[in-house]
Design a protein around this motif. Structure first.
Motif, PDB file in Angstrom:
ATOM      1  N   THR A   1       0.184  16.985 -42.687  1.00 44.22           N
ATOM      2  CA  THR A   1       0.918  17.458 -41.510  1.00 44.22           C
ATOM      3  C   THR A   1       0.943  18.977 -41.425  1.00 44.22           C
ATOM      4  OG1 THR A   1       2.991  17.199 -42.773  1.00 44.22           O
ATOM      5  CG2 THR A   1       2.386  15.423 -41.259  1.00 44.22           C
ATOM      6  N   HIS A   2       0.977  19.675 -42.550  1.00 53.91           N
ATOM      7  CA  HIS A   2       1.051  21.132 -42.543  1.00 53.91           C
ATOM      8  C   HIS A   2      -0.332  21.799 -42.647  1.00 53.91           C
ATOM      9  CE1 HIS A   2       5.499  21.651 -42.813  1.00 53.91           C
ATOM     10  NE2 HIS A   2       5.405  20.412 -43.259  1.00 53.91           N
TER      11      HIS A   2
ATOM     12  N   PRO B   1      -3.496  20.115 -41.477  1.00 56.00           N
ATOM     13  CA  PRO B   1      -4.137  18.897 -40.960  1.00 56.00           C
ATOM     14  C   PRO B   1      -5.656  18.934 -40.936  1.00 56.00           C
ATOM     15  CG  PRO B   1      -3.126  20.160 -39.166  1.00 56.00           C
ATOM     16  CD  PRO B   1      -2.674  20.789 -40.444  1.00 56.00           C
TER      17      PRO B   1
ATOM     18  N   SER C   1      10.453  11.372 -45.249  1.00 58.94           N
ATOM     19  CA  SER C   1      11.556  12.225 -44.794  1.00 58.94           C
ATOM     20  C   SER C   1      12.562  12.356 -45.917  1.00 58.94           C
ATOM     21  CB  SER C   1      12.235  11.626 -43.555  1.00 58.94           C
ATOM     22  OG  SER C   1      13.488  12.243 -43.316  1.00 58.94           O
TER      23      SER C   1
ATOM     24  N   ASP D   1      14.463  18.971 -41.737  1.00 60.06           N
ATOM     25  CA  ASP D   1      13.905  18.793 -40.390  1.00 60.06           C
ATOM     26  C   ASP D   1      12.654  19.645 -40.191  1.00 60.06           C
ATOM     27  OD1 ASP D   1      15.861  16.993 -39.665  1.00 60.06           O
ATOM     28  OD2 ASP D   1      17.157  18.490 -38.730  1.00 60.06           O
ATOM     29  N   GLU D   2      12.631  20.784 -40.862  1.00 65.29           N
ATOM     30  CA  GLU D   2      11.498  21.706 -40.727  1.00 65.29           C
ATOM     31  C   GLU D   2      10.260  21.215 -41.457  1.00 65.29           C
ATOM     32  OE1 GLU D   2      10.380  26.178 -42.334  1.00 65.29           O
ATOM     33  OE2 GLU D   2      12.478  25.688 -41.918  1.00 65.29           O
TER      34      GLU D   2
ATOM     35  N   ASP E   1       9.864  17.859 -43.084  1.00 67.14           N
ATOM     36  CA  ASP E   1       9.641  16.418 -43.219  1.00 67.14           C
ATOM     37  C   ASP E   1       8.425  15.966 -42.414  1.00 67.14           C
ATOM     38  OD1 ASP E   1      11.624  15.911 -44.998  1.00 67.14           O
ATOM     39  OD2 ASP E   1      13.054  15.095 -43.536  1.00 67.14           O
ATOM     40  N   PRO E   2       7.498  15.253 -43.052  1.00 64.37           N
ATOM     41  CA  PRO E   2       6.312  14.774 -42.341  1.00 64.37           C
ATOM     42  C   PRO E   2       6.630  13.899 -41.129  1.00 64.37           C
ATOM     43  CG  PRO E   2       5.987  14.609 -44.715  1.00 64.37           C
ATOM     44  CD  PRO E   2       7.424  14.997 -44.505  1.00 64.37           C
TER      45      PRO E   2
ATOM     46  N   HIS F   1       8.567  14.299 -38.840  1.00 66.16           N
ATOM     47  CA  HIS F   1       8.754  15.093 -37.617  1.00 66.16           C
ATOM     48  C   HIS F   1       7.460  15.773 -37.161  1.00 66.16           C
ATOM     49  CE1 HIS F   1      12.954  14.322 -37.998  1.00 66.16           C
ATOM     50  NE2 HIS F   1      13.100  15.054 -39.087  1.00 66.16           N
ATOM     51  N   LYS F   2       6.383  15.585 -37.909  1.00 67.13           N
ATOM     52  CA  LYS F   2       5.121  16.250 -37.574  1.00 67.13           C
ATOM     53  C   LYS F   2       3.975  15.250 -37.485  1.00 67.13           C
ATOM     54  CE  LYS F   2       6.466  20.627 -39.733  1.00 67.13           C
ATOM     55  NZ  LYS F   2       6.478  21.395 -38.463  1.00 67.13           N
TER      56      LYS F   2
ATOM     57  N   ASP G   1       2.543  13.968 -35.022  1.00 63.57           N
ATOM     58  CA  ASP G   1       1.540  14.294 -34.001  1.00 63.57           C
ATOM     59  C   ASP G   1       0.487  15.283 -34.494  1.00 63.57           C
ATOM     60  OD1 ASP G   1       2.765  12.615 -32.237  1.00 63.57           O
ATOM     61  OD2 ASP G   1       3.843  14.182 -31.150  1.00 63.57           O
ATOM     62  N   ASP G   2       0.770  15.969 -35.604  1.00 63.43           N
ATOM     63  CA  ASP G   2      -0.198  16.932 -36.141  1.00 63.43           C
ATOM     64  C   ASP G   2      -1.233  16.289 -37.054  1.00 63.43           C
ATOM     65  OD1 ASP G   2       1.085  19.022 -34.840  1.00 63.43           O
ATOM     66  OD2 ASP G   2       2.432  19.420 -36.529  1.00 63.43           O
TER      67      ASP G   2
END
Length: 587
Positions: free
Chosen positions: A461-462, A464, A478, A509-510, A512-513, A515-516, A518-519
């Motif tokens: 996610t970070h 990708p 999460s 929240d910043e 956690d996979p 929340h990402k 879509d990436d």
């Protein structure tokens, strides 16, 4: 070779000599497909399965001529204790399957055992003693924290107990069993662990492993009356697996040098230390024979799967215990890893093990991330990683910042809001492997279990665009939902490392996979056990559901009869056949 050939390699661990016979010992072996108790006879060189059960055995040790068995159900980690007498049926001792029980030793007169349990409150562990014959149970210490018995004092009237503050910090205390008075023995201010403690025969001192006031763990002797600590051995690597002989004359121990063990034996009266001639691998436990002529240990190496070995004190030789494991067909093709390291962008040295396949590189590569993170990937046999290598994949297993084995400073480099520095290590490792010609630039997969599963999801996610595929095994999607749903007794310990719901929700929240989602660009495979008490299966389900909603390439496999660890042969076969097919498709 097929995956089945690698999975059918059985392992022998956790040996314990009979208290009165130097030719017999009990140990655990997974030849049936999951760990079971076996007795080994040195005279006949034969092993016999002792207890017929369809559940995994977690503990097997002698109490006189009987056997104490620890076993859970469905890999739920709620261990129950049993007595096995005269080859008859198991006699329940704890008999409370809703709660966890940790064994803590037998009294000098062999009439009582000690254990801890969270039966009073799910979050806290109290200390109990139980009469072996009458099965009478007495709670001897309770408080709203995590307490466990370590061992009985030689006088039989005191019990050494441990209070766990965090996974890497604890206190030891001496409990008087009649007055219930508790005397703390290890006062300290900064983080320190005190483990593998054993009383001297006169009961006046403790031999133990500790890192109090040091970056690495050493061996020390603690005087009970004065509480003075005398260092016996220290160094630049951690000492581990400390074991005292029954007569108090020998100490056996290992040094963890970058994930590989070096084994030693010290004769205490003469303070003579001898390094044992062992193969490359990891020593997990020692046991002395009753007459202190033999020292048996389990040695697990990447190319030498876990088996029992014996050091003969008089002859000063090491031999493998024949037939403690079965003969297997993959020995000749198993690979020893190379120890590699790279320098991160902020100057940290990140160590790893690298398994190279046949042929010329660069290779399709799997980066496998360990759990914890208070853990360490070591040079031990891993059937599915060895299978991947045999099929042409390179495998790299890093000890990213936050791993144990490299001192306190290194371990704390990923605490709480420094969490993503460790994820950056994975991305930079992938770049380094490409630059050095080890990894094909478009064929790198990331794979990990438990906390390593979080690292996988965070990496894709970070960062990708780095990954061609990813496999998440019992991972956290999460931190917020994980801490809300994990077993209550684990939450406090995990918050010390991960951060808390009260103070760090915004950070969760910043990062956690979940929340990402879509990436994510890499295809994802998710494996999980429905009985997992550590990382609830909802962590897998929620990210799989969101990816399916996106019509993203995602697959999953959930096991009804597994927990946080896959212990059954048929489930491991299904999990890693699916993993291999997934990697072959996308790499």
């Amino acid at each position: 070779m097929q995956l089945t050939d690698f999975l059918k390699v059985d392992t022998a661990t956790n040996p314990h000599f009979h208290p009165h016979h130097s030719t017999k010992l009990v140990y655990l072996n997974n030849a049936t497909g999951f760990p079971q108790a076996y007795e080994y006879d040195r005279d006949s060189q034969q092993a016999t399965r002792l207890v017929e059960t369809s559940e995994r055995i977690m503990l097997a040790t002698y109490i006189e001529n009987d056997l104490l068995i620890g076993m859970d159900y469905g890999v739920n980690e709620k261990q129950q204790l049993y007595l096995w007498k005269n080859n008859e049926d198991l006699v329940p001792l704890t008999n409370d399957p809703a709660h966890i029980h940790h064994y803590g030793g037998v009294s000098p007169n062999k009439e009582w055992i000690a254990w801890s349990s969270n039966r009073r409150h799910e979050q806290f562990f109290d200390v109990y003693i139980q009469h072996v014959s009458t099965r009478d149970i007495q709670c001897v210490y309770k408080d709203d924290a995590r307490y466990d018995p370590v061992c009985f004092h030689p006088d039989g009237h005191h019990l050494l107990i441990k209070k766990t503050n965090t996974n890497l910090d604890n206190d030891l205390g001496l409990l008087h069993l009649e007055t219930k008075e508790l005397e703390w023995l290890t006062p300290h201010e900064s983080e320190a662990s005190f483990t593998d403690a054993a009383f001297s025969n006169d009961g006046k001192s403790l031999y133990l492993l500790t890192n109090v006031g040091r970056d690495h763990t050493g061996i020390a002797r603690l005087q009970l009356q004065s509480k003075e600590l005398e260092w016996l051995y220290t160094g630049d690597w951690d000492y581990e697996a400390l074991t005292l002989s029954h007569d108090g004359t020998y100490l056996a121990y290992a040094v963890n040098e970058g994930g590989v063990s070096h084994a030693f034996l010290t004769h205490l009266p003469s303070q003579t230390e001898k390094k044992l001639p062992i193969q490359s691998g990891v020593v997990t436990s020692f046991t002395f024979s009753h007459d202190v002529t033999q020292l048996v240990f389990s040695l697990d190496g990447a190319a030498n799967p876990a088996a029992l070995w014996c050091y003969h004190l008089k002859e000063q030789t090491v031999t493998k215990l024949a037939n403690s494991t079965r003969k297997h067909t993959v020995q000749e093709i198993l690979r020893e890893p190379e120890q590699l390291s790279f320098t991160s962008s902020d100057g940290e040295t990140i160590p790893s093990f690298y398994y190279k396949p046949d042929g010329d590189g660069p290779y399709p590569t799997v980066i496998f991330v360990h759990g914890g993170p208070e853990s360490q990937i070591r040079s031990v046999y891993n059937p599915f990683l060895q299978y991947f290598v045999s099929q042409g994949f390179a495998v790299c297993t890093p000890n990213v910042r936050g791993s144990t084995g490299y001192g306190k400073r290194y371990h704390h480099l990923d605490d709480k809001r420094k969490r993503m520095d460790a994820v950056r290590d994975l991305n930079e490792l992938a770049e380094w492997l490409k630059t050095e010609g080890f990894a094909h630039p478009n064929k790198i997969a990331v794979m990990g279990r438990s906390y390593g599963g979080f690292m996988v999801l965070a990496a894709i996610t970070h960062y990708p665009t780095q990954w061609a595929a990813a496999i998440d095994i019992v991972g956290i999607s999460s931190f917020k939902s994980f801490l809300e749903n994990t077993s209550i007794w684990r939450r406090k310990v995990r918050e010390d490392e991960y951060g808390s719901l009260e103070e760090d929700r915004d950070f969760f929240d910043e990062i956690d996979p979940i929340h990402k989602v879509d990436d994510i660009q890499a295809p994802l495979l998710v494996l999980h056990g429905r009985n997992d008490p550590r990382v609830p299966i909802s962590e897998a389900e929620q990210i799989v559901e969101q990816l399916k909603h996106r019509h993203h390439p995602v697959d999953s496999l959930y096991f009804e009869n597994e927990g946080h660890f896959f212990v059954r042969y048929e489930n491991n076969l299904a999990a890693y056949e699916k993993s291999f097919s997934f990697l072959r498709k996308w790499l």
